[in-house]
Structures are given as C-alpha cells and as structure tokens.
Design a protein around this motif. Structure first.
Motif, PDB file in Angstrom:
ATOM      1  N   ARG B 129       1.058  -1.110   0.054  1.00  0.00           N
ATOM      2  CA  ARG B 129       0.102   0.491  -0.036  1.00  0.00           C
ATOM      3  C   ARG B 129       0.824   0.874   0.136  1.00  0.00           C
ATOM      4  N   LEU B 130       0.600   2.387  -0.671  1.00  0.00           N
ATOM      5  CA  LEU B 130       0.896   3.847  -0.755  1.00  0.00           C
ATOM      6  C   LEU B 130       0.222   5.130   0.053  1.00  0.00           C
ATOM      7  N   ILE B 131       0.946   5.631   0.410  1.00  0.00           N
ATOM      8  CA  ILE B 131       0.866   6.777   1.049  1.00  0.00           C
ATOM      9  C   ILE B 131       1.182   7.506   0.415  1.00  0.00           C
ATOM     10  N   VAL B 132       0.856   9.037   0.011  1.00  0.00           N
ATOM     11  CA  VAL B 132       1.026   9.372  -1.132  1.00  0.00           C
ATOM     12  C   VAL B 132       0.302  11.394   0.022  1.00  0.00           C
ATOM     13  N   SER B 133       1.370  11.934   0.194  1.00  0.00           N
ATOM     14  CA  SER B 133       0.813  12.785   1.029  1.00  0.00           C
ATOM     15  C   SER B 133       2.295  14.234   0.330  1.00  0.00           C
ATOM     16  N   PRO B 134       2.125  14.680  -0.616  1.00  0.00           N
ATOM     17  CA  PRO B 134       3.330  15.271  -1.244  1.00  0.00           C
ATOM     18  C   PRO B 134       2.580  16.591  -1.044  1.00  0.00           C
ATOM     19  N   GLY B 135       1.651  17.155  -0.489  1.00  0.00           N
ATOM     20  CA  GLY B 135       1.129  19.306  -0.459  1.00  0.00           C
ATOM     21  C   GLY B 135       0.934  18.766  -1.253  1.00  0.00           C
ATOM     22  N   ILE B 136       1.271  20.545  -2.067  1.00  0.00           N
ATOM     23  CA  ILE B 136       1.145  21.206  -2.985  1.00  0.00           C
ATOM     24  C   ILE B 136       2.317  21.652  -3.919  1.00  0.00           C
ATOM     25  N   ASN B 276       4.264  39.692  -1.554  1.00  0.00           N
ATOM     26  CA  ASN B 276       4.753  38.232  -1.694  1.00  0.00           C
ATOM     27  C   ASN B 276       3.474  38.010  -3.069  1.00  0.00           C
ATOM     28  N   ILE B 277       3.792  37.279  -3.720  1.00  0.00           N
ATOM     29  CA  ILE B 277       2.157  36.490  -4.972  1.00  0.00           C
ATOM     30  C   ILE B 277       2.540  35.286  -4.167  1.00  0.00           C
ATOM     31  N   ILE B 278       1.243  34.891  -3.608  1.00  0.00           N
ATOM     32  CA  ILE B 278       1.026  33.449  -3.133  1.00  0.00           C
ATOM     33  C   ILE B 278      -0.514  33.359  -4.553  1.00  0.00           C
ATOM     34  N   PRO B 279       0.290  32.078  -5.640  1.00  0.00           N
ATOM     35  CA  PRO B 279      -0.399  31.995  -6.505  1.00  0.00           C
ATOM     36  C   PRO B 279      -1.363  30.258  -6.419  1.00  0.00           C
ATOM     37  N   PRO B 280      -2.269  29.970  -6.447  1.00  0.00           N
ATOM     38  CA  PRO B 280      -3.873  29.611  -6.680  1.00  0.00           C
ATOM     39  C   PRO B 280      -2.462  27.787  -6.829  1.00  0.00           C
ATOM     40  N   GLN B 281      -2.732  27.327  -6.340  1.00  0.00           N
ATOM     41  CA  GLN B 281      -2.417  25.788  -6.274  1.00  0.00           C
ATOM     42  C   GLN B 281      -3.467  24.759  -6.613  1.00  0.00           C
ATOM     43  N   THR B 282      -2.018  23.249  -6.702  1.00  0.00           N
ATOM     44  CA  THR B 282      -2.967  21.870  -7.426  1.00  0.00           C
ATOM     45  C   THR B 282      -2.230  21.199  -5.991  1.00  0.00           C
ATOM     46  N   ALA B 283      -2.369  19.890  -6.131  1.00  0.00           N
ATOM     47  CA  ALA B 283      -2.003  19.158  -5.611  1.00  0.00           C
ATOM     48  C   ALA B 283      -0.586  18.936  -6.289  1.00  0.00           C
ATOM     49  N   GLY B 284       0.523  18.315  -5.447  1.00  0.00           N
ATOM     50  CA  GLY B 284       2.179  18.195  -5.598  1.00  0.00           C
ATOM     51  C   GLY B 284       1.941  17.425  -7.173  1.00  0.00           C
ATOM     52  N   VAL B 316      -4.240   8.955  -0.864  1.00  0.00           N
ATOM     53  CA  VAL B 316      -3.462  10.229  -0.502  1.00  0.00           C
ATOM     54  C   VAL B 316      -4.238  11.328   0.357  1.00  0.00           C
ATOM     55  N   ILE B 317      -3.552  12.069   0.720  1.00  0.00           N
ATOM     56  CA  ILE B 317      -3.521  12.806   2.475  1.00  0.00           C
ATOM     57  C   ILE B 317      -2.779  14.209   2.097  1.00  0.00           C
ATOM     58  N   GLY B 318      -3.520  14.933   2.951  1.00  0.00           N
ATOM     59  CA  GLY B 318      -3.110  16.599   3.008  1.00  0.00           C
ATOM     60  C   GLY B 318      -4.062  17.042   2.257  1.00  0.00           C
ATOM     61  N   ASP B 319      -2.843  18.280   2.228  1.00  0.00           N
ATOM     62  CA  ASP B 319      -3.282  19.455   1.477  1.00  0.00           C
ATOM     63  C   ASP B 319      -3.560  18.759  -0.231  1.00  0.00           C
ATOM     64  N   ALA B 320      -2.902  17.609  -0.252  1.00  0.00           N
ATOM     65  CA  ALA B 320      -3.626  17.625  -2.344  1.00  0.00           C
ATOM     66  C   ALA B 320      -4.715  16.558  -1.869  1.00  0.00           C
ATOM     67  N   ALA B 321      -5.386  16.242  -1.485  1.00  0.00           N
ATOM     68  CA  ALA B 321      -6.500  15.106  -1.179  1.00  0.00           C
ATOM     69  C   ALA B 321      -7.345  16.269  -0.941  1.00  0.00           C
ATOM     70  N   ILE B 322      -9.006  15.835  -1.941  1.00  0.00           N
ATOM     71  CA  ILE B 322     -10.246  16.123  -1.654  1.00  0.00           C
ATOM     72  C   ILE B 322     -10.568  15.762  -0.225  1.00  0.00           C
ATOM     73  N   ALA B 323     -10.944  16.033   0.512  1.00  0.00           N
ATOM     74  CA  ALA B 323     -11.583  16.046   2.147  1.00  0.00           C
ATOM     75  C   ALA B 323     -12.935  16.622   2.310  1.00  0.00           C
ATOM     76  N   GLY B 324     -13.240  16.746   1.372  1.00  0.00           N
ATOM     77  CA  GLY B 324     -14.554  16.973   2.007  1.00  0.00           C
ATOM     78  C   GLY B 324     -14.196  18.467   2.537  1.00  0.00           C
TER      79      GLY B 324
END
Ligand SMILES: Cc1cc2nc3c(=O)[nH]c(=O)nc-3n(C[C@H](O)[C@H](O)[C@H](O)COP(=O)(O)OP(=O)(O)OC[C@H]3O[C@@H](n4cnc5c(N)ncnc54)[C@H](O)[C@@H]3O)c2cc1C
Lengths: 102, 424
Positions: B129-136, B276-284, B316-324
């Motif tokens: 099993r693999l867990i992916v938590s790469p952030g954004i 300080n430009i904080i751009p739109p994001q995606t999963a890692g 997939v957990i963390g920022d990368a996941a769609i967690a409701g």
C-alpha cells in the motif's frame, strides 16, 4: 485467507512475520482519540504550553471531558472540541488515554 | 529468513502452492510494505502511526529533502520572531525510535499497476500500500507573468525553506514608509487563514522597524477564514498599516512583471517595495503525474480510508486530497494520516476499515500575545467528510486581552505538540 495480501499470506504461512495479536491500537476508539494528540502530544504527553494529561485517572479525564461538553468547565477551545463527540464517545476516549503509557 | 536460500524458499512456496509470490518474499522480514511519499505533516505522521498501530509493518518514508521546514510558524520567521532552525523538523527520531526507513530522494513515478515507486536516483520501492502526501504545487502563469523564475524575485513563501528566507530578507532590506503587497488566492488553497496571519505579523514588524509603511492584501476573494476576528484585531493593532482589498473592489491580482517590480489588478498598478504573491495551487506534482488528481487539480479519495478513487492501493492525504469540509492544514493532514494508517492496516488484514473521525484546528497569531483559533471535529455524513453539527467554530468576538494572550500561548503549545506528535 481472502483479503490478506500475498506478502502477508506467504509470511504467515511460514511463521516468518507474526502480526502482534494485540494490535488493538488501530481500533476506532484509538483513531478517534489519537486525533487529540495534535494539540496534546502523543498519548497526552504534551511537552510545551498545552495541558498534558498523561497519567490522569480515567474518572478525572471523564469528568473533564463531560464538563467541557456541558460548558461547566471553562475553556478557550475544549468546549468547541468536546461538543463534537457523544458522551459515550468521550467516555471511551477517556478510558483509552487512561490505559496508555504514563 | 536471510539464511534460507532462494532454492529452498521456492521449494517451500511450491509446496504451499503460492509460487507467484517470489517477488515479495523480501518483505517477510518486516511484514507488508507500506511506502509513504512526503515527510511533511501528513507523511511523517502516517509513517509514525503505521508503526505504532502495527510494528511488524515495513514502512519506508521518502522525502526529497533531508529535513522538512514547516509552513506553520514560518510566518513568525518572516516577521523576525523565530529563526529557520525553529521550523526545521528532522527525520532521525522516526528512524531511531519508531523504526521507519527514511530515504532522501525525489519520487518521479508511481506505477499503480506494478505497485512500485521510482525515484530520481533510479531506485525502485515496491509496496503493498502507498501513502501519498506531497503537499501542493503552484499553477504558474495563472497570474500572468508569475512563473517559477518570478518567484525568485517576488516570493510566494507558501512552501517553507529558501522562499521563507527570501521574503524575510526583502522585508529587512525595504525602506521605512514602503509598501508591502500580499496577493491572496481564491479557494481552495493551503491554509485558508495563512495569508492573513502573515499580513498581521508582517504589520507588527513594520510597526516596530519600518515606520509609516503600509501593507495591502490584494485578495481574489470577498471573504476569508476568521475574517471578522482578523478585522477586529487589525483595527486594534494595525489600523493605519493593513488595508484589505476584496475581489469586489478589484483586489484580484491578474498580472505581475517581476523584473520591473510591478503588480497589477484589472484597474490598478502597484510598485511595492516587497511583493508576496501567493498563486493558485494544485496537489503536489507527483500526484498529478500519477493520475491521482481530477480536473480540480486535487485528488478524490474514499472518505473513510483516503484510498484514491482513481488508483487502487494508493492513499492520498493532506493538502493534495479532496477531504470534504476539512481545510488544507497541517492539523488536518496529520489527523487524516492516522485515519489512513488504521484503514491501511485493516485492509492489509482483510478486515473492514473503521469509520473516520478527525479534528482540525488552526491557530493564527496576530501578534506574539494575540491569538485566535478555528476548530472542528469531522466524521463521514451522507458519504462526505463534514463537521459535526454543534461542535467547532471560531474564537469569540470581543474577547479580552487575557483570552487572546492565552490563545497565542496555546498556538505555540500546539506547534510544539504537533511537531512532537508527527516527527518525534
Ligand atoms: C504560511 C503558512 C502557514 C501555515 N500555518 C498553519 C498552521 O498554523 N496550522 C496548520 O495546521 N497548518 C498551517 N499551514 C498549512 C500546512 O503547512 C499544510 O496544510 C501542511 O503542510 C500539509 O501537509 P502535507 O503533508 O499535505 O504537505 P507538506 O507538509 O507540504 O509535506 C509535503 C512533503 O512532501 C515532499 N515531497 C513532495 N513531492 C515529493 C516527491 N515527488 N518526492 C519526494 N518528496 C516529495 C516535500 O518535500 C514535503 O516535505 C500553513 C501553511 C502556510 C503556507
């Protein structure tokens, strides 16, 4: 054997890797209670400015959690947290933490 | 195990009638293999709790860097209240105390069919099993002209590390009476209250060290997390410094020219001393490359197990996941990690995973002695992760100094606890 992955099945067949029978730690109450550790440290062993509650007796924990839920105990945030659980869930969480390493 | 020869072993396998398993034999010494990508809040917590819940698992954590600099409290570094060492988390306790194997390498591919992870240096890591938590990662050029090269001139500082240091240095170097601009993205993004905590702490620095300076938040939204509490605090602390410009008043930054130092909205041009430009994001990026993300750029998952709905065997957990309803926070990531760890163990054993239960809390500092918070408890309701009714919410409005000071101290306490709970 259905549902057990190949690796485990092979290992078990030869007694090479025994999964501890007392792997209760992953039961639903553990998972529910371990969510608290992000604020209180693993098993309630807070090392910093958050109250530590490792070593507290079960009835003390039960009372504190019920009082946070009812509003009887003053709080900045624990009232908001405790209201997310039923009394039965809070009692189970208290029992879990009381049973962990002091 | 090591002194059983291949031949003998194949013989034994033959006898047991499971010949095809030879490839996974090496796992026997440590039980089923779980690989974790990312040593941030999600990944580090997952690795630790996998071993806590089942010490026989063979857990390997792979992170691109030797240590992880946390975004939480990076705003205090930017404001000069802490140094970089304060936010550096190392992996040695995960190795020495919890028996996690840690590899420093960049994961470049996930083969979900063969169940193998491949790294930049050419190594392969098979998994059960693999867990992916790469952030954004960032949507470069979503703001015209804001690409990776531009971020070395106008930092985002939305991943902690060199970007944090760069923004700090620019603030130190700016003249008194200068303008600082923070461009805040639309939802969803990492740490919804983060831009506003940053604005507060930078304003605190300006107030002390760069008199008469101004800070503008150019926002792509008309509302933000804890906005009433932030505005109440700003009025008290930084009334003459912070100006928040919502999208409805043309706050949305549409274009930058980093070399010339220009930031533009549809109607106005600014030439700030610090941008300080904080751009739109995606999963890692690795999650996108592995086909784990949907059109939104984030990863759909089963709400109880965090297993990807697109690639089986990958969680997939963390920022990368769609967690409701769970916001993208470090607390969420670490709470989800525990749920995923328990679910993975149940699935490996052929048991039914339990129901998810998780917490999120985000403390924000407006000053060293002024803290506010939002908290909630989550469970699956109608098939989606949602906050439990009647629980959670934000700090009260109009609270006195003592209350805000207490929450500021608890914010520091939270950071110490979560650092311990995730990495030690
Ligand atoms: C300024 C700021 C302030 C914040 N404050 C708070 C706060 O107070 N409280 C809070 O709860 N949250 C806060 N957050 C949010 C928090 O940082 C994130 O939600 C959290 O880090 C998410 O955890 P994660 O595991 O998803 O990703 P991360 O913690 O970012 O971890 C990802 C890790 O994966 C590694 N990685 C990525 N891709 C690969 C690859 N291909 N191969 C190998 N390794 C890889 C990276 O090196 C990194 O170490 C803040 C964020 C910001 C920007």
């Amino acid at each position: 054997m259905r549902g057990i992955p190949a690796t485990l099945a092979v290992c078990l067949a030869f007694g090479l890797a025994l999964v501890p029978a007392a792997a209760k730690a992953a039961d639903p109450v553990a998972v529910m209670a371990d969510a608290c550790s992000g604020c209180h440290g693993t098993d309630g062993h807070s090392i910093g400015g958050m109250p530590a509650f490792s070593g507290k007796k079960q009835d003390e924990l039960t009372k504190a959690l019920r009082d946070f839920k009812s509003g009887a105990k003053e709080a900045t945030v624990m009232d908001r947290i405790a209201k997310g659980y039923s009394v039965e869930q809070l009692d189970a969480i208290a029992a879990y933490f009381a049973s962990r390493k002091k | 195990m090591t002194n059983i020869s291949r031949r003998t072993f194949n013989g034994l396998l033959g006898a047991a009638g499971v010949l095809s398993m030879a490839g996974t034999l090496s796992a026997c010494s440590g039980g089923p293999k779980v690989v974790v990508i990312g040593g941030g809040f999600g990944g580090a917590t997952a690795a630790k709790y996998l071993k806590r819940y089942d010490p026989s698992l063979d857990v390997t954590l792979i992170d691109a860097d030797k240590s992880h600099f946390t975004c939480p409290f990076s705003n205090t570094v930017i404001a000069g209240m802490n140094d970089m060492a304060y936010i550096e988390r190392k992996f040695d306790v995960l190795v020495n105390k919890h028996g996690v194997k840690v590899h420093t390498d960049m994961v470049v591919a996930i083969d979900g069919a063969a169940k193998v992870v491949k790294t930049k240096s050419g190594q392969s890591f098979p998994y059960d099993r693999l867990i992916v938590s790469p952030g954004i990662d960032f949507k470069w050029n979503a703001i015209e002209g804001y690409d990776e090269a531009a971020s070395h001139i106008m930092p985002h500082a939305w991943k902690a590390g060199p970007q944090t240091v760069l923004l700090r240095k620019q603030l130190e170097a700016m003249p008194a009476g200068g303008l600082v601009v923070i461009s805040a993205p639309g939802n969803p993004f990492r740490c919804p209250p983060g831009p506003y905590e940053r604005a507060s702490l930078i304003a605190g620095y300006l107030k002390k060290h760069k008199p008469k300076s101004k800070l503008m938040i150019l926002d792509s939204k008309d509302a933000f997390a804890k906005d009433k509490l932030f505005k109440e605090g700003w009025e008290k602390l930084y009334d003459d410094i912070i100006e928040w410009v919502p999208a409805a008043k043309n706050g949305k930054v549409t274009k930058v020219n980093a070399k010339e130092g220009v930031v533009e909205t549809d109607f106005e041009k600014f030439k700030p001393a610090v941008s300080n430009i904080i751009p739109p994001q995606t999963a890692g990026k690795i999650a996108l490359d592995a086909g784990l993300a949907d059109k939104s750029g984030f990863c759909p998952v089963d709400p109880n197990t965090f297993e990807s709905t697109l690639v089986k065997g990958v969680h997939v957990i963390g920022d990368a996941a769609i967690a409701g309803e769970m916001p993208k926070s470090g607390y969420s990531a670490s709470s989800q990690a525990k749920v995923a760890a328990a679910a993975i163990i149940a699935m490996i054993r052929g048991e039914k995973p339990g129901e998810m239960s998780a917490i999120n809390t985000c403390y924000s500092l407006l000053a060293a002695d002024y803290g506010i918070s939002v908290a909630a408890v989550f469970a699956v309701q109608d098939g989606k992760i949602a906050g439990i009714k009647g629980s959670g919410g934000v700090s009260p409005m109009g609270a006195n100094y003592q209350f805000r000071k207490k929450e500021a101290d608890f914010a520091v306490g939270w950071y110490q606890s979560v650092s311990q709970d995730s990495w030690a």
